[in-house]
Design an enzyme around this catalytic site. Structure first.
Site, PDB file in Angstrom:
ATOM      1  N   CYS A  30     -21.309  -3.026 -31.163  1.00  0.00           N
ATOM      2  CA  CYS A  30     -22.417  -3.295 -30.238  1.00  0.00           C
ATOM      3  C   CYS A  30     -22.273  -4.692 -29.623  1.00  0.00           C
ATOM      4  CB  CYS A  30     -23.732  -3.164 -31.019  1.00  0.00           C
ATOM      5  SG  CYS A  30     -25.179  -3.811 -30.191  1.00  0.00           S
ATOM      6  N   CYS A  33     -25.348  -6.913 -29.793  1.00  0.00           N
ATOM      7  CA  CYS A  33     -25.540  -7.362 -31.189  1.00  0.00           C
ATOM      8  C   CYS A  33     -24.717  -8.621 -31.446  1.00  0.00           C
ATOM      9  CB  CYS A  33     -25.126  -6.277 -32.176  1.00  0.00           C
ATOM     10  SG  CYS A  33     -26.091  -4.767 -32.081  1.00  0.00           S
TER      11      CYS A  33
END
Length: 105
Positions: A30, A33
């Site tokens: 991600c 993230c």
């Protein structure tokens, strides 16, 4: 510094904590993230007395991610007294995150 938490340690580390816990639900693939992770680490370092900060890899801890309905990451949840007290979905710059967390830091 934040701590990695697993399905096995989530209850003890997060739900039974005597102070609020910011949980960063993330995954290695991600991009957002990875952007928010250093910000979460800074907030952890600057607020160690008021807030515990942990990270949960949603790929490796499906039980916890599923229990809390994590469908979008990064998802930042603040737990207080074993309950979800705040939910922040998506990456944000540090000032915005600090503003969102102002009740806890």
């Amino acid at each position: 510094m934040s701590t990695e938490v697993t399905d096995a340690t989530f209850e003890e580390t997060v739900l039974k904590s005597d102070k609020p816990v910011l949980v960063d639900f993330w995954a290695p693939w991600c991009g957002p993230c990875r952007m928010v992770s250093p910000i979460v680490d800074q907030i952890a370092e600057e607020n160690t007395e008021k807030l515990n900060v942990v990270k949960v890899n949603t790929d490796e801890n499906l039980e916890t991610a599923s229990k809390y309905g994590i469908t979008s990451i990064p998802a930042l949840y603040v737990f207080k007294d074993g309950e979800v007290a705040k939910t922040i979905i998506g990456a944000r710059p540090k000032p915005a995150l600090e503003d969102e967390l102002s009740d806890f830091i």
